[in-house]
Design an enzyme around this catalytic site. Structure first.
Site, PDB file in Angstrom:
ATOM      1  N   SER A  18       0.644  -1.096  -0.030  1.00  0.00           N
ATOM      2  CA  SER A  18       0.079   0.128  -0.049  1.00  0.00           C
ATOM      3  C   SER A  18       0.979   1.220  -0.010  1.00  0.00           C
ATOM      4  O   SER A  18       0.413   2.503  -0.276  1.00  0.00           O
ATOM      5  CB  SER A  18      -0.907   0.065   1.246  1.00  0.00           C
ATOM      6  OG  SER A  18      -0.210  -0.303   2.373  1.00  0.00           O
ATOM      7  N   HIS A  74      -2.693  -3.355  -6.302  1.00  0.00           N
ATOM      8  CA  HIS A  74      -3.079  -3.061  -4.803  1.00  0.00           C
ATOM      9  C   HIS A  74      -4.445  -3.310  -4.586  1.00  0.00           C
ATOM     10  O   HIS A  74      -5.401  -2.431  -5.224  1.00  0.00           O
ATOM     11  CB  HIS A  74      -2.747  -1.222  -4.551  1.00  0.00           C
ATOM     12  CG  HIS A  74      -2.930  -1.059  -3.019  1.00  0.00           C
ATOM     13  ND1 HIS A  74      -3.496   0.165  -2.894  1.00  0.00           N
ATOM     14  CD2 HIS A  74      -2.863  -1.816  -1.987  1.00  0.00           C
ATOM     15  CE1 HIS A  74      -3.646   0.267  -1.394  1.00  0.00           C
ATOM     16  NE2 HIS A  74      -3.298  -0.885  -0.832  1.00  0.00           N
ATOM     17  N   ASN A  99      -4.910   5.869  -0.673  1.00  0.00           N
ATOM     18  CA  ASN A  99      -4.233   6.114   0.616  1.00  0.00           C
ATOM     19  C   ASN A  99      -3.714   7.560   0.409  1.00  0.00           C
ATOM     20  O   ASN A  99      -3.572   8.115   1.356  1.00  0.00           O
ATOM     21  CB  ASN A  99      -3.054   5.188   0.835  1.00  0.00           C
ATOM     22  CG  ASN A  99      -3.633   3.775   1.187  1.00  0.00           C
ATOM     23  OD1 ASN A  99      -4.674   3.877   1.943  1.00  0.00           O
ATOM     24  ND2 ASN A  99      -2.811   2.777   1.392  1.00  0.00           N
TER      25      ASN A  99
HETATM   26  N1  3HC Z   1     -16.377 -12.868   1.987  1.00  0.00           N
HETATM   27  C1  3HC Z   1     -17.639 -13.103   1.811  1.00  0.00           C
HETATM   28  N2  3HC Z   1     -18.604 -12.402   2.739  1.00  0.00           N
HETATM   29  C2  3HC Z   1     -18.318 -11.319   3.443  1.00  0.00           C
HETATM   30  C3  3HC Z   1     -16.784 -11.275   3.831  1.00  0.00           C
HETATM   31  C4  3HC Z   1     -16.040 -11.953   2.953  1.00  0.00           C
HETATM   32  N3  3HC Z   1     -14.750 -11.549   3.017  1.00  0.00           N
HETATM   33  N4  3HC Z   1     -16.962 -10.105   4.624  1.00  0.00           N
HETATM   34  C5  3HC Z   1     -18.102  -9.766   4.910  1.00  0.00           C
HETATM   35  N5  3HC Z   1     -18.929 -10.764   4.324  1.00  0.00           N
HETATM   36  C6  3HC Z   1     -20.418 -10.412   4.229  1.00  0.00           C
HETATM   37  C7  3HC Z   1     -20.887 -10.379   5.549  1.00  0.00           C
HETATM   38  O1  3HC Z   1     -21.006 -11.709   6.196  1.00  0.00           O
HETATM   39  C8  3HC Z   1     -22.302  -9.840   5.458  1.00  0.00           C
HETATM   40  O2  3HC Z   1     -23.031 -10.955   5.081  1.00  0.00           O
HETATM   41  P1  3HC Z   1     -24.686 -11.036   5.328  1.00  0.00           P
HETATM   42  O3  3HC Z   1     -25.283  -9.615   4.674  1.00  0.00           O
HETATM   43  O4  3HC Z   1     -25.268 -12.278   4.896  1.00  0.00           O
HETATM   44  O5  3HC Z   1     -24.667 -10.868   6.980  1.00  0.00           O
HETATM   45  C9  3HC Z   1     -22.065  -9.114   4.409  1.00  0.00           C
HETATM   46  O6  3HC Z   1     -20.889  -9.206   3.480  1.00  0.00           O
HETATM   47  C10 3HC Z   1     -22.060  -7.603   4.397  1.00  0.00           C
HETATM   48  O7  3HC Z   1     -21.115  -7.301   5.539  1.00  0.00           O
HETATM   49  P2  3HC Z   1     -21.449  -6.514   6.710  1.00  0.00           P
HETATM   50  O8  3HC Z   1     -23.071  -6.758   7.186  1.00  0.00           O
HETATM   51  O9  3HC Z   1     -20.312  -6.974   7.697  1.00  0.00           O
HETATM   52  O10 3HC Z   1     -21.379  -4.770   6.601  1.00  0.00           O
HETATM   53  P3  3HC Z   1     -21.324  -3.931   5.486  1.00  0.00           P
HETATM   54  O11 3HC Z   1     -22.737  -4.251   4.670  1.00  0.00           O
HETATM   55  O12 3HC Z   1     -21.039  -2.607   5.883  1.00  0.00           O
HETATM   56  O13 3HC Z   1     -20.205  -4.436   4.428  1.00  0.00           O
HETATM   57  C11 3HC Z   1     -17.891  -3.877   4.142  1.00  0.00           C
HETATM   58  C12 3HC Z   1     -18.962  -4.628   4.799  1.00  0.00           C
HETATM   59  C13 3HC Z   1     -17.917  -4.284   2.621  1.00  0.00           C
HETATM   60  C14 3HC Z   1     -16.475  -4.235   4.474  1.00  0.00           C
HETATM   61  C15 3HC Z   1     -18.273  -2.406   4.152  1.00  0.00           C
HETATM   62  O14 3HC Z   1     -18.423  -1.981   5.464  1.00  0.00           O
HETATM   63  C16 3HC Z   1     -17.287  -1.406   3.655  1.00  0.00           C
HETATM   64  O15 3HC Z   1     -17.130  -1.453   2.310  1.00  0.00           O
HETATM   65  N6  3HC Z   1     -16.420  -0.897   4.254  1.00  0.00           N
HETATM   66  C17 3HC Z   1     -15.160  -0.055   3.865  1.00  0.00           C
HETATM   67  C18 3HC Z   1     -14.112  -0.864   3.677  1.00  0.00           C
HETATM   68  C19 3HC Z   1     -12.973  -0.383   3.343  1.00  0.00           C
HETATM   69  O16 3HC Z   1     -12.946   1.035   3.113  1.00  0.00           O
HETATM   70  N7  3HC Z   1     -11.899  -0.923   2.822  1.00  0.00           N
HETATM   71  C20 3HC Z   1     -10.792  -0.482   2.117  1.00  0.00           C
HETATM   72  C21 3HC Z   1      -9.774  -0.147   3.607  1.00  0.00           C
HETATM   73  S1  3HC Z   1      -8.170   0.450   2.967  1.00  0.00           S
HETATM   74  C22 3HC Z   1      -7.234  -0.496   2.197  1.00  0.00           C
HETATM   75  O17 3HC Z   1      -7.769  -1.802   2.293  1.00  0.00           O
HETATM   76  C23 3HC Z   1      -6.063  -0.175   1.956  1.00  0.00           C
HETATM   77  C24 3HC Z   1      -5.037  -0.504   2.636  1.00  0.00           C
HETATM   78  O18 3HC Z   1      -3.842  -0.089   1.966  1.00  0.00           O
HETATM   79  C25 3HC Z   1      -5.105   0.278   3.967  1.00  0.00           C
END
Ligand code: 3HC
Length: 292
Positions: free
Chosen positions: A118, A139, A189
């Site tokens: 990252s 990434h 980032n």
């Molecule tokens: N595989 C399959 N299903 C998954 C999963 C995975 N790895 N992770 C979560 N799920 C499922 C959950 O079980 C849930 O299923 P359900 O509806 O049957 O209960 C469904 O996906 C939705 O998840 P949640 O209910 O927990 O919550 P959300 O609707 O909020 O979705 C999220 C989760 C997609 C993580 C959302 O919150 C999101 O987009 N968050 C922001 C994440 C983000 O910004 N990521 C980038 C970070 S920065 C980065 O990575 C870069 C690095 O360099 C720092």
């Protein structure tokens, strides 16, 4: 340039996610780890995630078909015939250089090397190999199976065809690739880190409480998570590390770690993964703000 077989270095959160989406897209995948126990842990996560997708009818093939494309390995010879190798090991430049320069001798000459870093310079890691022209950044975002984006990173040495092949590969995984250049932090980032650090500063300055700032950004801007929930999700150790690399590169305050972030990291409160960060996850379904 035909990509059929994918090598993944590291079976942690990111590596296992990359392996999973590659196998789901139809590629044969070999994941390299130092120890079988890391492979077991990563593959258990993949099984759980694939089961979730299958349950929702979002897998085009049976889980077993996807799973049969995934192999684990603990010696790098297993990657010899891969067409692309994607690295997702520890964020340490020396470790990455050591890993890629060792692979250079065992992997076929025209294979593409990619790093999921990252913040570390792709150019610097690429220069440790004999194929800097066949080296890109790929990434991905956490959680890899759900997040649609992949940043495809070009260095000044990257061959145009290799870059386009990596871009098409990203697309073939069902992701939306964006083209970017090897400037620390790339696109996401570069914008996300100052935003998250500003949220910490706002809290330190008494602008609002942790849940109020989170709710403000979630409900006021339609973000899926507020900044503190996201910080705990990404990992405070990871964020702290990224701020260092970015501050080192740009020497700008917006990339400097606020004292509170450093304190949390020194205390070993890395967020969700350690059970404590800006929130306390003793009850993971109902996190409460930490007393800070
Ligand atoms: N595989 C399959 N299903 C998954 C999963 C995975 N790895 N992770 C979560 N799920 C499922 C959950 O079980 C849930 O299923 P359900 O509806 O049957 O209960 C469904 O996906 C939705 O998840 P949640 O209910 O927990 O919550 P959300 O609707 O909020 O979705 C999220 C989760 C997609 C993580 C959302 O919150 C999101 O987009 N968050 C922001 C994440 C983000 O910004 N990521 C980038 C970070 S920065 C980065 O990575 C870069 C690095 O360099 C720092």
């Amino acid at each position: 340039m035909q990509i059929k077989k994918v090598g993944v270095l590291g079976c942690g959160l990111m590596g296992s996610g990359i392996a999973q989406v590659s196998a789901t897209a139809g590629y044969d995948v070999v994941v390299l780890e130092q120890d079988q126990k890391f492979l077991d842990k990563g593959f258990a996560g993949i099984d759980k995630s694939l089961a979730k997708f299958a349950e929702k009818g979002k897998l085009k093939e049976p889980v077993e078909t996807v799973r049969a494309r995934l192999k684990g390995a603990t010696t790098r010879e297993a990657l010899a015939d891969c067409d692309i190798i994607i690295e997702a090991i520890i964020e340490n430049v020396d470790e990455k250089k050591k890993t890629f320069s060792a692979l250079d001798a065992t992997v076929k000459k025209d294979a593409i090397f990619a790093s999921n870093t990252s913040s570390i310079s792709i150019t610097e890691v690429a220069a440790s190999t004999k194929r800097p022209d066949r080296f890109v950044g790929l990434h991905f975002f956490n959680p890899v199976p759900l997040m649609q984006l992949v940043e495809v990173v070009r260095t000044i040495a990257t061959n145009d065809q290799v870059f386009e092949a990596a871009y098409e590969f990203g697309k073939s995984l069902g992701k939306v690739p964006v083209r970017t250049s090897d400037k620390t932090g790339f696109i996401v980032n570069r914008l996300l880190v100052p935003y998250m650090l500003d949220a910490i500063r706002a809290f330190e300055e008494g602008v609002g409480s942790i849940p109020d700032i989170d709710n403000a950004m979630k409900l006021g801007c339609g973000y899926p998570m507020g900044p503190f929930t996201l910080l705990d999700f990404v990992g405070l150790d990871t964020t702290y590390y990224i701020t260092h690399v970015m501050f080192e590169e740009f020497k700008e305050r917006r990339f400097a770690s606020p004292p509170l972030l450093k304190r949390l990291v020194m205390a070993g409160w890395y967020g969700r993964k350690t059970g404590k960060g800006f929130y306390d996850y003793a009850d993971p379904a109902n996190p409460v703000p930490s007393r800070l």
